[in-house]
Scaffold this active site. Structure first.
Site, PDB file in Angstrom:
ATOM      1  CB  SER A 262      -0.877   0.014   1.249  1.00 50.19           C
ATOM      2  OG  SER A 262      -0.052   0.249   2.377  1.00 50.19           O
ATOM      3  CE  LYS A 263      -0.046   8.477  -0.848  1.00 55.80           C
ATOM      4  NZ  LYS A 263      -1.018   9.470  -0.512  1.00 55.80           N
ATOM      5  NE  ARG A 264      -0.305   2.913   7.435  1.00 54.47           N
ATOM      6  CZ  ARG A 264       0.343   3.538   8.393  1.00 54.47           C
ATOM      7  NH1 ARG A 264       0.276   4.850   8.488  1.00 54.47           N
ATOM      8  NH2 ARG A 264       1.072   2.863   9.273  1.00 54.47           N
ATOM      9  N   GLY A 266       5.008   2.366   1.554  1.00 50.83           N
ATOM     10  CA  GLY A 266       6.039   3.198   0.943  1.00 50.83           C
ATOM     11  C   GLY A 266       6.440   4.331   1.878  1.00 50.83           C
ATOM     12  CD  GLU A 267       2.282   7.782   2.989  1.00 46.33           C
ATOM     13  OE1 GLU A 267       1.680   8.430   2.128  1.00 46.33           O
ATOM     14  OE2 GLU A 267       1.727   7.314   4.021  1.00 46.33           O
TER      15      GLU A 267
END
Ligand code: GLU
Length: 500
Positions: A262-264, A266-267
Site C-alpha cells: 500500500s501507499k502507507r 512506501g511512506e
C-alpha cells in the site's frame, strides 16, 4: 474475434497509477509485443464521482516514461475509438436494454433506504442479504411488478437501475490462463447493477461491451478482479459473444508481513509506490530510478523466466515473457532489491549519458565542470553507485579540495615522519611532465623502492591528503584527473592543516 492479439490496460483515472497498475500495463504490453499484437489504453471513467483531474495524463506519461507506449488510446485513435468510456456513454444503454429483452436483465426500482432496510433486517437474523433469485421477487423490479406497473414508473421518470439476472443453481466452470479451472456456484452471485438511470453504465457492463467492441482477445488484469470473472463470463454468454481469455495477475505484497503493498508501506519504508511523483509522494522517476530498472523489477514481480537471469531489457523481456510463467501466489515487493536493480542498470549506462545527469546535479551545487571531465569522473566512480545522486558523495573531491580530513584516518596514517615524506612526494610530482596515471604510478613507485620506504608509509597518507578520506578509486587515476598543480596544492594544504 480478431486474429491479432489485442490486449488492453483499462485504468480508472481516480489518482496516480500505483506500481501494481503499472505492472498490469507492462504485462499487457509484453504479451502484446511478444505476439506482435496491439496494446490498447482504455480510460474507464464512467464513475464521475471518483474522477481525478490529471490522472489520465499521469497514466500516459508513466507508460511513456517506461517505454511501453500504447498503440491505440486517447490521442492515438485506432479503428475502435473513442477510448474514453465517458465519450462512449451513449452506446451502453442499448446493450443493457438488449439484455432486458433477452430476459437476462431487469429494471429495479428499490430505493437505497429499502435496500438498507433489507440488509439490516437480514443481519439481525444472522443472514446476509443477496439481491438475487433468493428474494428478487419480493423486491421492487420488473420481475415482481406487472408490465403495466413498470411502464408507469418508467414514464414517470422514477429512478431505476438495470440488474443482471444471475442464474440459480448452476455450477460455472471458468478458465483463467494463470489459475486454470475455477468453479463457481451461481447461488453466491448477486444481481449486479449494469446500468443506472443517470445514463451511465457500471464498470461491469461498460467493460464487457468495450472489450467486445474493441475485439480484445486477452484480458490481463489484477487478481482483485477475479471475483468479477463469473459475472463477466455470464455477460458474454448472455450476449452470445465469445469471451476473451482471462489472466489474473498475482497481488503485489508488502515487503514484510501480510497483505498487499500500500501507499502507507512506501511512506513507512521510505520507498516510492508510484512511477512518477504525485503531489507530495515521490515517484520512482524522481527518486533517481531508471525506467529500465522499473520495467525490470516489475517484470519479475509475479513472473519468472525459468532461468537464473535477473537483468532483462525490455527487448529481452518481450522475447522471454509468457503468461504460463506467471505465478498464482502473491509477489513480495522488495525495495532493497529494486536499488540493486538500479545499480545494475547504472553500470550498463554509458558514461556520457550519466555525466549529463550528473552535470545537472553539479550545477544545482554551482559546481562548474566540462562534460569531458565529468565523464571521466563518472567512469572512475560509477562502479560503487546505485544512483546518479550517489556520485557527489563518491566523488566530490574531484571538484573541490578537501577542507577536512577523516579524523580516524589521520590518527592512523599521519605519523611524525609523514609531513617530510609528503614533502618529498611534492618534489617528485613537480618533476613529472607526463602527468598521466600510469606514468605517475611508475615514478612514485620507483621512488618508494629506491628510498626503501614501505608502501604503507606513503600511499595511505597520500590518498588522505588528496581525497580527505580513505575512499575512492585508484589514486593515480585521481591525480591525473585533478592535475599536477591541484595535486601538489592539496598535499601542501594538508601538510600545513595537519601540523600541530
Ligand atoms: N477499470 C478497472 C480498473 O480500474 C479495469 C479492470 C479490468 O481490467 O477489467 O482496474
Amino acid at each position: 474475434m480478431s486474429d491479432t492479439v489485442r490486449v488492453r490496460f483499462a485504468p480508472s483515472p481516480t489518482g496516480p497509477l500505483h506500481i501494481g497498475g503499472l505492472r498490469t500495463a507492462l504485462f499487457n504490453y509484453l504479451f502484446a509485443k511478444k505476439h506482435k499484437g496491439d496494446f490498447i489504453l482504455r480510460i474507464e471513467d464512467t464513475d464521475q464521482n471518483r474522477y481525478v483531474d490529471g490522472a489520465e495524463q499521469y497514466i500516459i506519461e508513466a507508460l511513456n516514461w517506461c517505454g511501453i507506449p500504447f498503440d491505440e488510446g486517447p490521442g492515438k485513435e485506432g479503428n475502435f475509438g473513442p477510448y474514453r468510456q465517458s465519450e462512449r456513454k451513449n452506446l451502453y444503454k442499448d446493450y443493457a436494454l438488449e439484455l432486458i429483452e433477452k430476459g437476462k436483465a431487469y429494471y429495479a426500482f428499490d430505493t437505497a433506504e429499502r435496500l438498507d432496510f433489507h440488509r439490516k433486517d437480514h443481519e439481525a437474523k444472522g443472514k446476509t442479504f443477496i439481491y438475487n433469485w433468493h428474494n428478487r421477487l419480493k423486491l421492487s423490479n420488473s420481475l415482481s411488478l406487472t408490465h403495466e406497473e413498470v411502464k408507469i414508473k418508467l414514464d414517470a421518470g422514477e429512478e431505476y437501475v438495470i440488474r443482471f439476472k444471475s442464474p440459480q443453481d448452476q455450477e460455472l466452470v471458468l478458465n483463467d490462463i494463470i489459475r486454470g479451472e475455477i468453479k463457481i456456484d451461481t447461488n453466491v452471485l448477486d444481481d449486479k447493477v449494469l446500468f443506472k438511470s443517470d445514463g451511465m453504465p457500471t464498470y461491469h457492463l461498460a467493460n464487457i461491451v468495450d472489450d467486445h467492441l474493441m475485439q480484445i482477445t486477452h484480458v490481463i488484469r489484477g487478481e482483485e478482479w477475479l471475483p468479477s470473472l463469473a459475472l463477466h463470463q455470464l455477460l458474454y454468454d448472455a450476449f452470445g459473444w465469445q469471451a476473451p481469455q482471462f489472466a489474473h495477475l498475482p497481488l503485489i505484497m508488502k515487503p514484510v508481513g501480510k497483505g498487499k503493498l500500500s501507499k502507507r508501506d512506501g511512506e513507512k519504508g521510505g520507498f516510492p509506490v508510484f512511477p512518477l511523483s504525485w503531489n507530495e509522494s515521490e515517484g520512482y522517476r524522481e527518486a533517481g530510478f531508471f525506467p529500465e530498472t522499473v520495467v525490470n523489477f516489475l517484470a519479475l514481480l509475479g513472473w519468472n523466466p525459468g532461468t537464473e537471469q535477473e537483468i532483462f531489457s525490455l527487448e529481452e523481456l518481450i522475447n522471454a515473457f509468457g503468461l504460463e510463467r506467471v505465478n498464482k501466489s502473491g509477489a513480495r515487493f522488495d525495495p532493497e532489491k529494486n536499488n540493486w536493480y538500479n545499480q545494475q542498470w547504472l553500470q550498463r549506462k554509458n558514461d556520457v549519458a550519466l555525466a549529463e545527469l550528473f552535470i545537472q546535479q553539479l550545477s544545482s551545487k554551482s559546481v562548474d565542470a566540462t562534460k569531458d571531465y565529468v565523464t571521466k569522473v563518472v567512469s572512475l566512480i560509477k562502479e560503487r553507485a546505485s544512483f546518479v545522486s550517489d556520485f557527489w558523495d563518491l566523488g566530490n573531491y574531484f571538484f573541490e579540495s578537501p577542507t577536512s580530513y577523516n579524523e580516524k584516518a589521520v590518527k592512523k596514517q599521519w605519523k611524525e615522519d609523514t609531513p617530510e615524506i609528503m614533502g618529498e612526494v611534492v618534489s617528485i610530482l613537480e618533476g613529472i611532465t607526463d602527468f598521466t596515471s600510469s606514468n605517475i604510478e611508475t615514478i612514485v613507485k620507483d621512488w618508494i623502492g629506491k628510498k626503501e620506504l614501505s608502501f604503507g608509509k606513503v600511499m595511505p597518507p597520500f590518498r588522505l591528503v588528496i581525497v580527505g578520506d580513505m575512499k575512492g578509486p585508484h589514486l593515480f587515476d585521481i591525480l591525473e584527473l585533478i592535475g599536477k598543480e591541484e595535486s601538489i596544492q592539496r598535499i601542501k594544504n594538508a601538510i600545513s592543516a595537519l601540523a600541530n
